[in-house]
Design a protein around this motif. Structure first.
Motif, PDB file in Angstrom:
ATOM      1  N   TYR A  88      23.106   7.721  -3.943  1.00 28.55           N
ATOM      2  CA  TYR A  88      23.073   6.594  -4.857  1.00 28.55           C
ATOM      3  C   TYR A  88      22.891   7.124  -6.272  1.00 28.55           C
ATOM      4  CZ  TYR A  88      22.614   2.922  -1.282  1.00 28.55           C
ATOM      5  OH  TYR A  88      22.839   2.052  -0.248  1.00 28.55           O
ATOM      6  N   GLN A 102      21.780   5.892 -10.357  1.00 28.96           N
ATOM      7  CA  GLN A 102      21.180   4.862 -11.200  1.00 28.96           C
ATOM      8  C   GLN A 102      21.425   5.246 -12.648  1.00 28.96           C
ATOM      9  OE1 GLN A 102      16.982   4.098 -10.468  1.00 28.96           O
ATOM     10  NE2 GLN A 102      17.256   1.982 -11.102  1.00 28.96           N
ATOM     11  N   HIS A 140      21.089  -0.889 -12.076  1.00 27.68           N
ATOM     12  CA  HIS A 140      20.480  -0.790 -10.750  1.00 27.68           C
ATOM     13  C   HIS A 140      21.165   0.288  -9.912  1.00 27.68           C
ATOM     14  CE1 HIS A 140      23.702  -3.821 -10.424  1.00 27.68           C
ATOM     15  NE2 HIS A 140      23.899  -3.325  -9.235  1.00 27.68           N
ATOM     16  N   LEU A 141      20.570   0.599  -8.796  1.00 23.68           N
ATOM     17  CA  LEU A 141      21.110   1.599  -7.890  1.00 23.68           C
ATOM     18  C   LEU A 141      22.493   1.201  -7.398  1.00 23.68           C
ATOM     19  CD1 LEU A 141      18.055   2.395  -5.593  1.00 23.68           C
ATOM     20  CD2 LEU A 141      19.356   4.084  -6.891  1.00 23.68           C
ATOM     21  N   LEU A 189      25.921   2.700  -4.966  1.00 28.77           N
ATOM     22  CA  LEU A 189      26.344   3.695  -3.998  1.00 28.77           C
ATOM     23  C   LEU A 189      27.461   4.567  -4.577  1.00 28.77           C
ATOM     24  CD1 LEU A 189      25.990   4.615  -1.010  1.00 28.77           C
ATOM     25  CD2 LEU A 189      27.968   3.169  -0.498  1.00 28.77           C
ATOM     26  N   PHE A 226      20.077   9.865  -6.342  1.00 28.12           N
ATOM     27  CA  PHE A 226      19.185   9.830  -5.184  1.00 28.12           C
ATOM     28  C   PHE A 226      19.977  10.068  -3.908  1.00 28.12           C
ATOM     29  CE2 PHE A 226      15.322   8.304  -7.136  1.00 28.12           C
ATOM     30  CZ  PHE A 226      15.757   7.581  -8.241  1.00 28.12           C
ATOM     31  N   GLY A 237      11.502   8.282  -5.651  1.00 34.83           N
ATOM     32  CA  GLY A 237      12.588   7.497  -5.086  1.00 34.83           C
ATOM     33  C   GLY A 237      12.041   6.212  -4.487  1.00 34.83           C
ATOM     34  N   PRO A 238      12.912   5.257  -4.214  1.00 33.54           N
ATOM     35  CA  PRO A 238      12.459   4.025  -3.575  1.00 33.54           C
ATOM     36  C   PRO A 238      11.816   4.310  -2.217  1.00 33.54           C
ATOM     37  CG  PRO A 238      14.676   3.766  -4.445  1.00 33.54           C
ATOM     38  CD  PRO A 238      14.352   5.223  -4.533  1.00 33.54           C
ATOM     39  N   LEU A 283      12.283  -3.326  -5.438  1.00 35.22           N
ATOM     40  CA  LEU A 283      13.723  -3.439  -5.259  1.00 35.22           C
ATOM     41  C   LEU A 283      14.042  -4.210  -3.987  1.00 35.22           C
ATOM     42  CD1 LEU A 283      14.667   0.270  -6.029  1.00 35.22           C
ATOM     43  CD2 LEU A 283      15.035  -1.682  -7.525  1.00 35.22           C
ATOM     44  N   GLU A 298      25.936  -0.618   4.767  1.00 34.70           N
ATOM     45  CA  GLU A 298      25.727  -0.178   3.390  1.00 34.70           C
ATOM     46  C   GLU A 298      24.822  -1.167   2.680  1.00 34.70           C
ATOM     47  OE1 GLU A 298      29.288   0.408   1.122  1.00 34.70           O
ATOM     48  OE2 GLU A 298      28.240   0.017  -0.763  1.00 34.70           O
ATOM     49  N   GLN A 299      23.799  -0.658   2.015  1.00 33.13           N
ATOM     50  CA  GLN A 299      22.836  -1.519   1.330  1.00 33.13           C
ATOM     51  C   GLN A 299      23.200  -1.639  -0.137  1.00 33.13           C
ATOM     52  OE1 GLN A 299      18.708  -0.571   2.279  1.00 33.13           O
ATOM     53  NE2 GLN A 299      19.296   0.006   4.357  1.00 33.13           N
ATOM     54  N   PHE A 359      21.912  -2.957  -3.762  1.00 38.16           N
ATOM     55  CA  PHE A 359      20.618  -3.156  -4.409  1.00 38.16           C
ATOM     56  C   PHE A 359      20.683  -4.143  -5.566  1.00 38.16           C
ATOM     57  CE2 PHE A 359      17.569  -0.199  -2.583  1.00 38.16           C
ATOM     58  CZ  PHE A 359      18.381   0.540  -1.771  1.00 38.16           C
ATOM     59  N   GLY A 360      19.573  -4.835  -5.742  1.00 38.29           N
ATOM     60  CA  GLY A 360      19.393  -5.689  -6.900  1.00 38.29           C
ATOM     61  C   GLY A 360      18.811  -4.900  -8.061  1.00 38.29           C
ATOM     62  N   PRO A 361      18.623  -5.556  -9.201  1.00 40.45           N
ATOM     63  CA  PRO A 361      18.130  -4.867 -10.402  1.00 40.45           C
ATOM     64  C   PRO A 361      16.637  -4.567 -10.377  1.00 40.45           C
ATOM     65  CG  PRO A 361      18.489  -7.180 -10.861  1.00 40.45           C
ATOM     66  CD  PRO A 361      18.994  -6.953  -9.469  1.00 40.45           C
ATOM     67  N   GLY A 362      15.929  -5.189  -9.456  1.00 40.20           N
ATOM     68  CA  GLY A 362      14.496  -4.923  -9.335  1.00 40.20           C
ATOM     69  C   GLY A 362      13.629  -5.854 -10.168  1.00 40.20           C
TER      70      GLY A 362
END
Lengths: 112, 116
Positions: free
Chosen positions: A36, A38, A43-44, A46, A90, B42-43, B91, B104-105, B107-110
């Motif tokens: 990933y 950033q 945001h993260l 892929l 990441f 990392g997350p 997140l 596949e995940q 992600f949002g902006p958090g």
């Protein structure tokens, strides 16, 4: 439990230099592997993923990664970086469970 | 189409207060995940839902943390009696399913939580 190690915490490269970021994971079974990215203020996202098949995976923006099962590695490469590749990268793995386990990240700074 | 959205984007609270963080996943995604990212890390996984039920909550650090997804779409992460150590970016991610290759995940902006 699975874990991920990223050896380079901060990398500084000049534009057009080649990039290789290391990623090693620990887990004995079948894994899915991800990189990933950033970008600053975003945001993260892929970059690429490996599930099975050809161990050389190509992703977006000219990135690729090679899965070497015997070394438990999934290193990220790009032949020629651009200033716009400045970001945090990441590596992540998910095994039998659905959760992702991330490495601590590598901050890449590309200078002009 | 719309991605994963999270509200608020920033939350500042005082130690001991209760907070709720909201996540709106991509429409049609059955799996929803919460992670926490501390500075320089990392997350880290907290919990994930398959539909309405929590399929794995092994990452929740203690019983002050709780999450719900009552209708299988929007999720709320709830933190009671906040502590300064809870300060982090929270997140949310969603995936179509949990089965390869559709896991596949995204992600949002958090939500950046700061506990004073």
């Amino acid at each position: 439990a699975q874990s991920v190690s990223q050896h380079n915490h901060h990398v500084i490269l000049s534009e057009a230099a080649s990039l290789e970021l290391g990623c090693n994971y620990s887990y004995g079974g079948t894994v899915n592997l991800f990189w990933y990215v950033q970008y600053p203020g975003q945001h993260l996202q892929l970059l690429l993923k490996y599930f099975s098949g050809d161990p050389l995976v190509k992703g977006i923006k000219g990135f690729e990664a090679e899965f070497i099962k015997s070394k438990f590695s999934f290193n990220l490469r790009k032949p020629s970086v651009q200033w716009s590749d400045t970001a945090e990268y990441f590596c992540a793995v998910n095994a039998a469970a659905s959760k992702l386990t991330f490495g601590t990240g590598t901050r890449l700074q590309v200078t002009l | 189409g719309a991605g994963v959205s999270q509200t608020p984007s920033n939350k500042v609270t005082e130690k001991g207060k209760y907070v709720e963080l909201r996540c709106d996943p991509i429409s049609g995604h059955t799996a929803l995940y919460w992670y926490r990212q501390s500075l320089g890390q990392g997350p880290e996984f907290l919990i994930y839902f398959q539909g309405t039920g929590a399929a794995d909550d092994s990452g929740l650090p203690n019983d002050r943390f709780f999450a719900v997804r009552p209708e299988g779409s929007v999720s709320t992460l709830k933190i009671q009696r906040t502590e300064r150590g809870d300060s982090a970016v929270y997140l949310c991610a969603s995936s179509l399913t949990t089965s390869r290759p559709y896991n596949e995940q995204f992600f949002g902006p958090g939500t950046r939580l700061t506990v004073l």
